[in-house]
Design a protein around this motif. Structure first.
Motif, PDB file in Angstrom:
ATOM      1  N   PHE A 119       0.826  -1.210   0.000  1.00  0.00           N
ATOM      2  CA  PHE A 119       0.000   0.000   0.000  1.00  0.00           C
ATOM      3  C   PHE A 119       0.861   1.261   0.000  1.00  0.00           C
ATOM      4  CE2 PHE A 119      -4.259  -1.655   1.919  1.00  0.00           C
ATOM      5  CZ  PHE A 119      -4.388  -2.523   0.851  1.00  0.00           C
ATOM      6  N   GLY A 120       2.023   1.200   0.639  1.00  0.00           N
ATOM      7  CA  GLY A 120       2.895   2.371   0.665  1.00  0.00           C
ATOM      8  C   GLY A 120       3.313   2.827  -0.714  1.00  0.00           C
ATOM      9  N   SER A 121       3.555   1.885  -1.606  1.00  0.00           N
ATOM     10  CA  SER A 121       3.915   2.226  -2.983  1.00  0.00           C
ATOM     11  C   SER A 121       2.755   2.905  -3.695  1.00  0.00           C
ATOM     12  CB  SER A 121       4.334   0.968  -3.745  1.00  0.00           C
ATOM     13  OG  SER A 121       5.469   0.370  -3.154  1.00  0.00           O
ATOM     14  N   GLN A 122       1.549   2.422  -3.450  1.00  0.00           N
ATOM     15  CA  GLN A 122       0.368   3.035  -4.054  1.00  0.00           C
ATOM     16  C   GLN A 122       0.212   4.478  -3.579  1.00  0.00           C
ATOM     17  OE1 GLN A 122      -3.146   0.598  -3.418  1.00  0.00           O
ATOM     18  NE2 GLN A 122      -1.977  -1.289  -3.651  1.00  0.00           N
ATOM     19  N   ILE A 123       0.454   4.690  -2.292  1.00  0.00           N
ATOM     20  CA  ILE A 123       0.339   6.038  -1.718  1.00  0.00           C
ATOM     21  C   ILE A 123       1.337   6.986  -2.373  1.00  0.00           C
ATOM     22  CG2 ILE A 123       0.730   7.383   0.388  1.00  0.00           C
ATOM     23  CD1 ILE A 123      -0.324   4.883   1.927  1.00  0.00           C
ATOM     24  N   ASN A 124       2.586   6.577  -2.461  1.00  0.00           N
ATOM     25  CA  ASN A 124       3.620   7.439  -3.033  1.00  0.00           C
ATOM     26  C   ASN A 124       3.389   7.733  -4.505  1.00  0.00           C
ATOM     27  OD1 ASN A 124       5.045   7.593  -0.590  1.00  0.00           O
ATOM     28  ND2 ASN A 124       6.208   5.734  -1.035  1.00  0.00           N
ATOM     29  N   LEU A 150       2.049  -5.263  11.771  1.00  0.00           N
ATOM     30  CA  LEU A 150       0.963  -4.803  10.902  1.00  0.00           C
ATOM     31  C   LEU A 150       0.460  -3.444  11.356  1.00  0.00           C
ATOM     32  CD1 LEU A 150      -1.022  -5.192   8.601  1.00  0.00           C
ATOM     33  CD2 LEU A 150      -2.474  -6.512  10.157  1.00  0.00           C
ATOM     34  N   LYS A 151       0.279  -3.285  12.644  1.00  0.00           N
ATOM     35  CA  LYS A 151      -0.170  -1.989  13.180  1.00  0.00           C
ATOM     36  C   LYS A 151       0.812  -0.887  12.801  1.00  0.00           C
ATOM     37  CE  LYS A 151      -1.753   1.076  16.298  1.00  0.00           C
ATOM     38  NZ  LYS A 151      -0.540   1.749  16.756  1.00  0.00           N
ATOM     39  N   SER A 152       2.099  -1.159  12.907  1.00  0.00           N
ATOM     40  CA  SER A 152       3.104  -0.159  12.538  1.00  0.00           C
ATOM     41  C   SER A 152       3.028   0.183  11.057  1.00  0.00           C
ATOM     42  CB  SER A 152       4.509  -0.673  12.882  1.00  0.00           C
ATOM     43  OG  SER A 152       4.664  -0.836  14.273  1.00  0.00           O
ATOM     44  N   ALA A 153       2.817  -0.823  10.212  1.00  0.00           N
ATOM     45  CA  ALA A 153       2.727  -0.585   8.766  1.00  0.00           C
ATOM     46  C   ALA A 153       1.492   0.239   8.423  1.00  0.00           C
ATOM     47  CB  ALA A 153       2.697  -1.918   8.022  1.00  0.00           C
ATOM     48  N   ILE A 154       0.385  -0.021   9.102  1.00  0.00           N
ATOM     49  CA  ILE A 154      -0.833   0.763   8.867  1.00  0.00           C
ATOM     50  C   ILE A 154      -0.613   2.208   9.291  1.00  0.00           C
ATOM     51  CG2 ILE A 154      -3.268   1.023   9.467  1.00  0.00           C
ATOM     52  CD1 ILE A 154      -3.283  -2.044   9.992  1.00  0.00           C
ATOM     53  N   THR A 155       0.004   2.389  10.454  1.00  0.00           N
ATOM     54  CA  THR A 155       0.288   3.743  10.940  1.00  0.00           C
ATOM     55  C   THR A 155       1.211   4.479   9.978  1.00  0.00           C
ATOM     56  OG1 THR A 155       0.012   3.051  13.245  1.00  0.00           O
ATOM     57  CG2 THR A 155       1.275   5.062  12.845  1.00  0.00           C
ATOM     58  N   ALA A 157       1.471   4.020   6.782  1.00  0.00           N
ATOM     59  CA  ALA A 157       0.706   4.360   5.578  1.00  0.00           C
ATOM     60  C   ALA A 157      -0.162   5.595   5.806  1.00  0.00           C
ATOM     61  CB  ALA A 157      -0.165   3.172   5.161  1.00  0.00           C
ATOM     62  N   LEU A 158      -0.785   5.672   6.971  1.00  0.00           N
ATOM     63  CA  LEU A 158      -1.625   6.827   7.275  1.00  0.00           C
ATOM     64  C   LEU A 158      -0.789   8.096   7.408  1.00  0.00           C
ATOM     65  CD1 LEU A 158      -4.112   5.238   9.844  1.00  0.00           C
ATOM     66  CD2 LEU A 158      -4.550   5.863   7.461  1.00  0.00           C
ATOM     67  N   GLN A 159       0.367   7.980   8.037  1.00  0.00           N
ATOM     68  CA  GLN A 159       1.240   9.148   8.185  1.00  0.00           C
ATOM     69  C   GLN A 159       1.761   9.620   6.834  1.00  0.00           C
ATOM     70  OE1 GLN A 159       4.176   7.810  11.011  1.00  0.00           O
ATOM     71  NE2 GLN A 159       2.910   8.331  12.791  1.00  0.00           N
ATOM     72  N   ALA A 160       2.106   8.672   5.959  1.00  0.00           N
ATOM     73  CA  ALA A 160       2.601   9.042   4.624  1.00  0.00           C
ATOM     74  C   ALA A 160       1.521   9.751   3.829  1.00  0.00           C
ATOM     75  CB  ALA A 160       3.073   7.794   3.884  1.00  0.00           C
ATOM     76  N   SER A 161       0.294   9.248   3.893  1.00  0.00           N
ATOM     77  CA  SER A 161      -0.794   9.885   3.143  1.00  0.00           C
ATOM     78  C   SER A 161      -1.083  11.280   3.675  1.00  0.00           C
ATOM     79  CB  SER A 161      -2.060   9.026   3.208  1.00  0.00           C
ATOM     80  OG  SER A 161      -2.578   8.969   4.538  1.00  0.00           O
ATOM     81  N   ALA A 196      -5.305   1.827  14.578  1.00  0.00           N
ATOM     82  CA  ALA A 196      -4.480   2.798  13.853  1.00  0.00           C
ATOM     83  C   ALA A 196      -5.322   3.960  13.338  1.00  0.00           C
ATOM     84  CB  ALA A 196      -3.755   2.111  12.699  1.00  0.00           C
ATOM     85  N   ALA A 197      -6.514   3.652  12.842  1.00  0.00           N
ATOM     86  CA  ALA A 197      -7.396   4.714  12.343  1.00  0.00           C
ATOM     87  C   ALA A 197      -7.827   5.636  13.478  1.00  0.00           C
ATOM     88  CB  ALA A 197      -8.615   4.092  11.659  1.00  0.00           C
ATOM     89  N   HIS A 198      -8.161   5.055  14.620  1.00  0.00           N
ATOM     90  CA  HIS A 198      -8.578   5.859  15.770  1.00  0.00           C
ATOM     91  C   HIS A 198      -7.446   6.777  16.222  1.00  0.00           C
ATOM     92  CE1 HIS A 198     -10.343   7.084  19.540  1.00  0.00           C
ATOM     93  NE2 HIS A 198      -9.378   6.491  20.238  1.00  0.00           N
ATOM     94  N   GLU A 199      -6.234   6.238  16.270  1.00  0.00           N
ATOM     95  CA  GLU A 199      -5.097   7.056  16.687  1.00  0.00           C
ATOM     96  C   GLU A 199      -4.810   8.177  15.705  1.00  0.00           C
ATOM     97  OE1 GLU A 199      -1.857   4.371  17.259  1.00  0.00           O
ATOM     98  OE2 GLU A 199      -2.613   3.616  19.192  1.00  0.00           O
ATOM     99  N   ALA A 200      -5.102   7.936  14.436  1.00  0.00           N
ATOM    100  CA  ALA A 200      -4.874   8.967  13.418  1.00  0.00           C
ATOM    101  C   ALA A 200      -6.038   9.957  13.319  1.00  0.00           C
ATOM    102  CB  ALA A 200      -4.650   8.306  12.059  1.00  0.00           C
ATOM    103  N   GLY A 201      -7.123   9.679  14.038  1.00  0.00           N
ATOM    104  CA  GLY A 201      -8.264  10.582  14.016  1.00  0.00           C
ATOM    105  C   GLY A 201      -9.101  10.486  12.760  1.00  0.00           C
TER     106      GLY A 201
END
Length: 276
Positions: A119-124, A150-155, A157-161, A196-201
């Protein structure tokens, strides 16, 4: 009089030939290969809707996901992101809409898809400052991964986006189904995404808990009982269009991580899906 006319014609021909020779000389590089302006012009990007003079910049919706969003088992033209774009464009003729479907078969937050990226590649590759809405959908391809990783990877991805499109509204949709032997893996993925979504708001929508697909033999699934059928693609398009419409209609942004919330918040988007 005739001879004067001939001299003028000869002079014009000589002058034209000289001009042509100078032009050709200027187009020859040091390597002796003539430049090709027409070929260089072909390499320029085609005008997008936002580049058309006098027209509004399109609303850009980016889909980050897996084979649930590519049309796998049906056809790319039947994939719900394609249907969503067609639907929104027909409704918003005065405000252009562009849906960028970055989803790839086999991809996940950690899992590498058929294109060699997660997913990170898709985001970039697709998200930038012009992005208005980002939809994350999936991915059961991350089954078997360590929950913490997995939680770290999701976080990540959200931070990159958020870094690439700080003004974009984002929503995360969990895995579509959780049947039989994969149920525990899917719920693990779903739980890590929710946290991860909750932490990212940002809003998290849970298709498993909301029973978007009620049973393995649902006509919304194709022959593999995993990917959406043609009917399922239409169902997803309507569901996710409702989510996108709810996001657009908001007057206040999602709560940031630093603000207190209840331990199990119910988002307006989740409420909208229950009513649809």
């Amino acid at each position: 009089m005739t001879s004067g006319f001939s001299r003028r014609c000869i002079s014009a021909v000589v002058l034209g030939a000289s001009t042509l020779a100078v032009a050709l000389t200027g187009c020859v590089g040091t390597g002796g290969h003539a430049a090709a302006p027409a070929r260089q012009q072909q390499n320029l990007p085609l005008p997008t809707m936002s580049q058309v003079p006098g027209q509004l910049a399109p609303e850009r919706i980016v889909i980050i996901g897996d084979s649930l969003s590519t049309g796998y088992g049906t056809a790319p033209e039947e994939a719900w992101p394609r249907l969503l774009e067609q639907d929104l464009r027909s409704q918003r003729q005065r405000h252009p809409v562009e849906v960028i479907n970055a989803a790839q078969d086999g991809a996940g937050y950690i899992a590498v898809g058929d294109d060699g990226g997660a997913f990170g590649s898709q985001i970039n590759a697709t998200i930038d400052a012009s992005t208005d809405i980002v939809v994350f959908f999936g991915s059961d391809n991350d089954a078997g991964q360590d929950p913490g990783e997995l939680k770290s990877a999701i976080t990540d991805a959200l931070q990159a986006s958020n870094k690439l499109a700080p003004h974009a509204t984002r929503i995360m949709i969990g895995p579509l189904t959780a049947f039989d032997s994969v149920q525990s893996d899917i719920k693990m993925i779903r739980d890590q995404e929710r946290v991860a979504a909750h932490e990212a708001g940002i809003d998290f929508v849970d298709p498993v808990a909301e029973r978007w697909i009620p049973h393995p033999d649902s006509p919304l699934l194709g022959p593999d009982n995993e990917h959406p059928s043609s009917q399922g693609q239409e169902f997803l398009e309507q569901k996710i269009k409702g989510l996108v419409t709810t996001l657009k209609g908001r007057t206040t942004p999602s709560l940031p991580k630093s603000q207190p919330t209840s331990s199990h918040p119910v988002s307006p988007v989740a409420e909208a899906t229950k009513r649809s």
